[in-house]
Design a protein around this motif. Sequence first.
Motif, PDB file in Angstrom:
ATOM      1  N   THR A  44       9.519   8.290   8.924  1.00 23.13           N
ATOM      2  CA  THR A  44      10.319   7.109   9.238  1.00 23.13           C
ATOM      3  C   THR A  44      10.065   6.704  10.683  1.00 23.13           C
ATOM      4  OG1 THR A  44      12.206   8.462   9.891  1.00 23.13           O
ATOM      5  CG2 THR A  44      12.146   7.687   7.605  1.00 23.13           C
ATOM      6  N   ALA A  45      10.306   5.448  10.963  1.00 22.62           N
ATOM      7  CA  ALA A  45      10.195   4.922  12.323  1.00 22.62           C
ATOM      8  C   ALA A  45      11.319   3.927  12.514  1.00 22.62           C
ATOM      9  CB  ALA A  45       8.848   4.245  12.531  1.00 22.62           C
ATOM     10  N   SER A  46      11.701   3.752  13.753  1.00 19.63           N
ATOM     11  CA  SER A  46      12.728   2.754  14.043  1.00 19.63           C
ATOM     12  C   SER A  46      12.486   2.155  15.420  1.00 19.63           C
ATOM     13  CB  SER A  46      14.124   3.361  13.955  1.00 19.63           C
ATOM     14  OG  SER A  46      14.272   4.385  14.907  1.00 19.63           O
ATOM     15  N   PHE A  47      13.016   0.963  15.604  1.00 18.93           N
ATOM     16  CA  PHE A  47      12.957   0.300  16.897  1.00 18.93           C
ATOM     17  C   PHE A  47      14.133  -0.660  16.987  1.00 18.93           C
ATOM     18  CE2 PHE A  47      10.290  -2.125  14.028  1.00 18.93           C
ATOM     19  CZ  PHE A  47      10.625  -3.442  14.275  1.00 18.93           C
ATOM     20  N   LEU A  48      14.407  -1.113  18.190  1.00 18.61           N
ATOM     21  CA  LEU A  48      15.553  -1.986  18.426  1.00 18.61           C
ATOM     22  C   LEU A  48      15.121  -3.435  18.602  1.00 18.61           C
ATOM     23  CD1 LEU A  48      17.510   0.192  21.028  1.00 18.61           C
ATOM     24  CD2 LEU A  48      17.831   0.088  18.542  1.00 18.61           C
ATOM     25  N   LEU A  49      15.985  -4.323  18.135  1.00 20.73           N
ATOM     26  CA  LEU A  49      15.853  -5.756  18.388  1.00 20.73           C
ATOM     27  C   LEU A  49      17.171  -6.242  18.960  1.00 20.73           C
ATOM     28  CD1 LEU A  49      14.138  -7.160  15.144  1.00 20.73           C
ATOM     29  CD2 LEU A  49      13.105  -6.883  17.405  1.00 20.73           C
ATOM     30  N   VAL A  81      20.324  -4.232  17.308  1.00 20.80           N
ATOM     31  CA  VAL A  81      20.289  -3.746  15.931  1.00 20.80           C
ATOM     32  C   VAL A  81      19.069  -2.835  15.819  1.00 20.80           C
ATOM     33  CG1 VAL A  81      21.458  -5.720  14.884  1.00 20.80           C
ATOM     34  CG2 VAL A  81      18.975  -5.730  15.070  1.00 20.80           C
ATOM     35  N   GLU A  82      19.207  -1.811  14.984  1.00 22.96           N
ATOM     36  CA  GLU A  82      18.102  -0.882  14.769  1.00 22.96           C
ATOM     37  C   GLU A  82      17.402  -1.227  13.459  1.00 22.96           C
ATOM     38  OE1 GLU A  82      17.517   3.832  15.082  1.00 22.96           O
ATOM     39  OE2 GLU A  82      18.974   3.203  13.564  1.00 22.96           O
ATOM     40  N   ILE A  83      16.092  -1.356  13.535  1.00 19.79           N
ATOM     41  CA  ILE A  83      15.277  -1.587  12.352  1.00 19.79           C
ATOM     42  C   ILE A  83      14.696  -0.231  11.963  1.00 19.79           C
ATOM     43  CG2 ILE A  83      13.334  -2.843  11.359  1.00 19.79           C
ATOM     44  CD1 ILE A  83      15.693  -4.595  12.512  1.00 19.79           C
ATOM     45  N   GLY A  84      15.038   0.248  10.784  1.00 18.47           N
ATOM     46  CA  GLY A  84      14.529   1.520  10.283  1.00 18.47           C
ATOM     47  C   GLY A  84      13.516   1.266   9.180  1.00 18.47           C
ATOM     48  N   LEU A  85      12.384   1.963   9.252  1.00 14.75           N
ATOM     49  CA  LEU A  85      11.317   1.779   8.268  1.00 14.75           C
ATOM     50  C   LEU A  85      10.881   3.127   7.708  1.00 14.75           C
ATOM     51  CD1 LEU A  85       9.164  -0.718  10.357  1.00 14.75           C
ATOM     52  CD2 LEU A  85      10.601  -1.295   8.390  1.00 14.75           C
ATOM     53  N   ARG A  86      10.541   3.154   6.432  1.00 15.58           N
ATOM     54  CA  ARG A  86      10.035   4.355   5.775  1.00 15.58           C
ATOM     55  C   ARG A  86       8.601   4.079   5.354  1.00 15.58           C
ATOM     56  NH1 ARG A  86      12.622   7.986   4.811  1.00 15.58           N
ATOM     57  NH2 ARG A  86      12.830   9.673   3.380  1.00 15.58           N
ATOM     58  N   GLY A  87       7.665   4.876   5.911  1.00 12.34           N
ATOM     59  CA  GLY A  87       6.250   4.665   5.636  1.00 12.34           C
ATOM     60  C   GLY A  87       5.455   5.927   5.868  1.00 12.34           C
ATOM     61  N   ASN A  88       4.340   5.800   6.590  1.00  9.25           N
ATOM     62  CA  ASN A  88       3.457   6.941   6.838  1.00  9.25           C
ATOM     63  C   ASN A  88       3.079   7.028   8.305  1.00  9.25           C
ATOM     64  OD1 ASN A  88       2.682   8.056   4.039  1.00  9.25           O
ATOM     65  ND2 ASN A  88       2.569   5.842   3.820  1.00  9.25           N
ATOM     66  N   TRP A  89       3.102   8.251   8.821  1.00 10.56           N
ATOM     67  CA  TRP A  89       2.756   8.561  10.206  1.00 10.56           C
ATOM     68  C   TRP A  89       1.338   9.119  10.206  1.00 10.56           C
ATOM     69  CZ3 TRP A  89       3.959   7.534  14.940  1.00 10.56           C
ATOM     70  CH2 TRP A  89       3.625   8.397  15.984  1.00 10.56           C
ATOM     71  N   VAL A  90       0.486   8.561  11.059  1.00 12.93           N
ATOM     72  CA  VAL A  90      -0.903   9.006  11.188  1.00 12.93           C
ATOM     73  C   VAL A  90      -1.123   9.391  12.640  1.00 12.93           C
ATOM     74  CG1 VAL A  90      -3.326   8.343  10.907  1.00 12.93           C
ATOM     75  CG2 VAL A  90      -1.584   7.371   9.387  1.00 12.93           C
TER      76      VAL A  90
END
Length: 129
Positions: A44-49, A81-90
């Motif tokens: 997962t990754a997240s960032f703020l807007l 607001v926090e944007i949370g994403l579920r994907g793949n870490w490389v």
Amino acid sequence: MLKLTYTENGFQLERLAQFLEDWVTARVILSLRAGWHICVEPSTASFLLPADLPGVDRLEIEAQREDSEIISVCACDAEYVEIGLRGNWVSAGTEKDEGVFVVTLSDRTEFFLFKLWQESQIAASCVSE
């Protein structure tokens, strides 16, 4: 596909017109040929807007249309607001803080999220000047 490149100084968001599987395959082949270590794992990754960024409320609606396990929009406080994403870490290893996070959303959501991120970067650079 969205690609978030994390470095020690922050991250960069890009929107690529490439399938996630094709991009990962090319990255693995490059690493094998170059003799580099590579780690690809679900993550997962997240960032703020900024919460007052025009369009954030529309992003929340788009996120509800997506698979709720892929993207989330949560209020952190009055300013962000926090944007949370579920994907793949490389990355070059499992313990690395620097690497690339990739995720596939609908074209509409990817485009909209990318535009909001760009606008937040422009607003941040105007404030710092």
